[in-house]
Design a protein around this motif. Structure first.
Motif, short mmCIF file in Angstrom:
data_model
loop_
_atom_site.label_atom_id
_atom_site.label_comp_id
_atom_site.label_asym_id
_atom_site.label_seq_id
_atom_site.Cartn_x
_atom_site.Cartn_y
_atom_site.Cartn_z
N GLU A 91 0.83 -1.21 0.00
CA GLU A 91 0.00 0.00 0.00
C GLU A 91 0.86 1.26 0.00
N PHE A 92 1.92 1.27 0.81
CA PHE A 92 2.79 2.43 0.89
C PHE A 92 3.50 2.67 -0.44
N CYS A 93 4.08 1.61 -1.01
CA CYS A 93 4.82 1.74 -2.27
C CYS A 93 3.92 2.23 -3.40
N LYS A 94 2.70 1.69 -3.48
CA LYS A 94 1.77 2.14 -4.52
C LYS A 94 1.43 3.62 -4.34
N LEU A 95 1.21 4.03 -3.10
CA LEU A 95 0.84 5.41 -2.81
C LEU A 95 1.93 6.39 -3.23
N ILE A 96 3.20 6.03 -3.05
CA ILE A 96 4.27 6.97 -3.41
C ILE A 96 4.73 6.81 -4.85
#
Length: 127
Positions: free
Chosen positions: A17-22
């Motif tokens: 989720e974090f990687c997709k968001l950034i």
């Protein structure tokens, strides 16, 4: 000097989720999901060298002095200025898209990266 040493990822929570968001591409997320990221830290007083070695053997090193603005770079090659501070034994820095807090707890390196309400927590053991 608690941060000094070589660290290997044990666990990651909130990685996808974090990687997709950034904005990290899906193929890079896939490669890194189960990879044991290596972090190498040297420290002399307030001066640090912080190197992260990624799945593709890409390596990013940022050198900084606590409380002083410095030039930094992301794994994607984006350059920016940031100030790393020590607050209550924790290193804090604001990157272009997120805030990172790093601390030593129970002999482990705990890195907490926050972007809005999304959090990536990476725990590493000393090797």
């Amino acid at each position: 000097m608690a941060f000094a040493g070589r660290w290997e990822t044990e666990t990651q929570e909130g990685y996808d989720e974090f990687c997709k968001l950034i904005g990290i591409p899906d193929n890079v997320i896939e490669k890194g999901r189960d990879y044991k990221l290596i972090t190498e830290v040297t420290q002399e007083g307030d001066d640090f060298s912080w190197t992260q070695i990624y799945p593709t053997d890409a390596r990013v090193t940022n050198n900084f002095t606590l409380g002083k603005e410095c030039d930094m770079q992301t794994i994607g090659g984006k350059k920016f200025k940031a100030t790393v501070n020590m607050e209550g034994g924790k290193l804090t820095a604001c990157f272009p898209n997120y805030k990172q807090v790093s601390e030593i707890s129970g002999g482990k390196l705990i890195e907490t990266l926050t972007c809005g309400s999304v959090v990536l927590k990476r725990t590493s053991k000393k090797i």
